[in-house]
Enzyme design. Sequence first.
Site, PDB file in Angstrom:
ATOM      1  N   GLY A  66     -10.057 -13.970 -14.417  1.00 17.00           N
ATOM      2  CA  GLY A  66      -9.076 -12.528 -14.176  1.00 17.00           C
ATOM      3  C   GLY A  66      -8.714 -12.260 -15.638  1.00 17.00           C
ATOM      4  O   GLY A  66      -9.012 -12.956 -16.494  1.00 17.00           O
ATOM      5  N   HIS A  67      -7.801 -11.422 -15.377  1.00 18.77           N
ATOM      6  CA  HIS A  67      -7.135 -10.821 -16.560  1.00 18.77           C
ATOM      7  C   HIS A  67      -5.808 -10.553 -16.450  1.00 18.77           C
ATOM      8  O   HIS A  67      -5.322 -10.130 -15.250  1.00 18.77           O
ATOM      9  CB  HIS A  67      -7.988  -9.468 -16.937  1.00 18.77           C
ATOM     10  N   SER A  68      -4.812 -10.747 -17.330  1.00 14.50           N
ATOM     11  CA  SER A  68      -3.388 -10.395 -17.146  1.00 14.50           C
ATOM     12  C   SER A  68      -2.769  -9.838 -18.306  1.00 14.50           C
ATOM     13  O   SER A  68      -3.365  -9.710 -19.420  1.00 14.50           O
ATOM     14  CB  SER A  68      -2.615 -11.642 -16.836  1.00 14.50           C
ATOM     15  N   SER A  78     -15.838   8.412  -0.159  1.00 18.31           N
ATOM     16  CA  SER A  78     -14.276   7.441  -0.264  1.00 18.31           C
ATOM     17  C   SER A  78     -14.618   6.274   0.759  1.00 18.31           C
ATOM     18  O   SER A  78     -13.654   5.965   1.464  1.00 18.31           O
ATOM     19  CB  SER A  78     -13.409   8.437   0.584  1.00 18.31           C
ATOM     20  N   ASP A  79     -15.483   5.549   0.444  1.00 17.13           N
ATOM     21  CA  ASP A  79     -16.009   4.407   1.013  1.00 17.13           C
ATOM     22  C   ASP A  79     -15.136   3.199   0.642  1.00 17.13           C
ATOM     23  O   ASP A  79     -14.445   3.367  -0.479  1.00 17.13           O
ATOM     24  CB  ASP A  79     -17.332   3.886   1.209  1.00 17.13           C
ATOM     25  N   CYS A  95       0.830  -1.330   0.004  1.00 22.55           N
ATOM     26  CA  CYS A  95      -0.023   0.127   0.217  1.00 22.55           C
ATOM     27  C   CYS A  95       0.701   1.386  -0.140  1.00 22.55           C
ATOM     28  O   CYS A  95       0.419   2.355  -0.020  1.00 22.55           O
ATOM     29  CB  CYS A  95      -0.973  -0.058   1.148  1.00 22.55           C
ATOM     30  N   ASP A 116     -11.914  -5.251   1.882  1.00 24.79           N
ATOM     31  CA  ASP A 116     -13.002  -4.061   1.811  1.00 24.79           C
ATOM     32  C   ASP A 116     -14.204  -4.528   1.759  1.00 24.79           C
ATOM     33  O   ASP A 116     -15.262  -3.807   2.103  1.00 24.79           O
ATOM     34  CB  ASP A 116     -12.656  -3.462   0.467  1.00 24.79           C
ATOM     35  N   LYS A 167       0.349   3.265  -3.424  1.00 20.23           N
ATOM     36  CA  LYS A 167      -0.844   4.096  -3.606  1.00 20.23           C
ATOM     37  C   LYS A 167      -0.432   5.438  -4.098  1.00 20.23           C
ATOM     38  O   LYS A 167       0.246   6.089  -3.663  1.00 20.23           O
ATOM     39  CB  LYS A 167      -1.891   4.204  -2.570  1.00 20.23           C
ATOM     40  N   ASP A 179      -8.565  -4.087  -5.787  1.00 23.96           N
ATOM     41  CA  ASP A 179      -7.162  -3.716  -5.192  1.00 23.96           C
ATOM     42  C   ASP A 179      -6.135  -4.442  -5.852  1.00 23.96           C
ATOM     43  O   ASP A 179      -6.323  -5.647  -5.862  1.00 23.96           O
ATOM     44  CB  ASP A 179      -7.209  -3.886  -3.538  1.00 23.96           C
TER      45      ASP A 179
END
Lengths: 197, 358
Positions: free
Chosen positions: B149-151, B60-61, B29, B102, B32, B79
């Site tokens: 997913g995606h890559s 901003s939740d 993190c 989250d 960010k 994330d």
Amino acid sequence: MKRIDARFLACPMPVVLTRRAIADDTQGHGVEVVVNDEIAAQNIEKMAGQCAWSCVRDTQGADIILTVRAARVEDVPVKAAKHAVEAGLCIAFGEDQMGAGDDALGKQLLKAFLFALTQRDKAPETMLFYHGGARLTCEGSSALEDIMALEKMGTQVYTCGACLNYYGITEDLRVGEVTNMYAIAERMIHAQKLVKP
Amino acid sequence: MLRKGGTCERGEGMEEKRGAKIYCEGGGCSAKLGMGALRSILAKLPKQHSADLLVGFSTSDDAAVYQINDTQAIVQTLDFFPPMVDDAYTFGQIAAANALSDVYAMGGEVKSALNIVCYPETEAFDALGEILRGGLEKVREAGGILCGGHSIADDGIKYGLSVTGVVHPKRIWRNVGAKPGDRLILTKALGTGIVMAARGAGEALAAHVDAAVASMTMLNRAACEVLRKHPVHACTDVTGFGLLGHLCEMMGGDVTARLNAQSIPSLPGAMAYAKEFLLTGAAQKNRNALQGKVDVDALPFEMQELLYDPQTSGGLLAALPVTAADEALAALQAAGVPAAMVGEVTKRKAVQVEVSKA
């Protein structure tokens, strides 16, 4: 004056290199550190401010040059020598006495044990205090000075928060940090040597 | 190899490649974007409205919440970040735990997740396999299912999840909603940024790094499930903006948080490393962004840094009425959650966060 190129290095390296250079700068000539990141410059300035070193900023294109100097040779911070700590040794204090028989003798023995620890070359890496042992790190404990001396040598001192709460002595903690059972369990399990006096 | 039902089984001939290492620097993190820059850009985007959007990004939740019927709302969040540890499997676990958190911060239940992957084509692919295995096992632990997913090929490794959860529309935990008199509970110790910075400088004890990693891989599931049995006025999870940043997100126009510094739990070694200035760049960005909003100047330097320290996969931060807080704390601790009562909520003062004099 020593010049350190700390450009493109991620935090905390610019700060670490500066701190090491200042520690080596026993004559107090000062150190010039070059960074190219505003946040790195601010972190060095923050450290200088905390250590009461002088820190002057200059810019040269995209580079920021910080001239850092410890005010007096005596001000140069000396890191707690790592060799003073016996890595992997954890001592757990679940009571405020040692052995069973007579309470007064038990308390004296434990105080003597802690004193004996301060006389060794190396201090334990960790000391855990819980249940009755939580009293040892609080105001009124006759072993407080010895535990503080061990902390200065590099021992991590932890006292169980739930125990402090239970006895109503949370405000009386005088050395080390508050911890919880999760962390106590982890430290005991990961210790190479776990000693219970 | 995906079989029907979505379980990922190891095919024949695939050796177990444990312990694959990846390059990491900073990451987590700390990567960010600063909150100030982000906020000003988001403020300029056109606003959309929908009666079914119960929680959007205006407060901003932690996740978006979209109602689909009277008893169900979808929780949607994502994330991803670069590595902060060099063990591929562990990185997968941490990134997944961080993304899943989250959903828990909204009071929800995890249902499914999709992988988000950036990986250099020049790197050995077995490390990617380990990252994905770490992520998948964490999703499974959360009671969810990884379903695709995606890559993309990229210069640096990044991994994370897009997560879908559900929550009852009437039982959403928003960031805002704390009331004066409420108590604040934090369910994990602080200091992951500091400990990993110390590790980056080669100055962290292995045991301290292990403790930080254990904290980062821990799901907030148990904390969420316990807290759901108690009245929660507001909840968020503590991640890149540090305790102070996320606490400010909770303290809307009419309340202030008063922290009790003595009660704030720190990971082993964190305070000592902070004293040695082994700090992240992101913590300084947090400090800059929160100027004027918090007053922690009376605290020792290392405690201040702990409060600004960006957390990777941090704990839940919840505001509960004083009548329920002690019981909730006891229930959390009984469930093995390393929770602590870190402060209280008062009417708005000059700043959003202050510290108590005790």
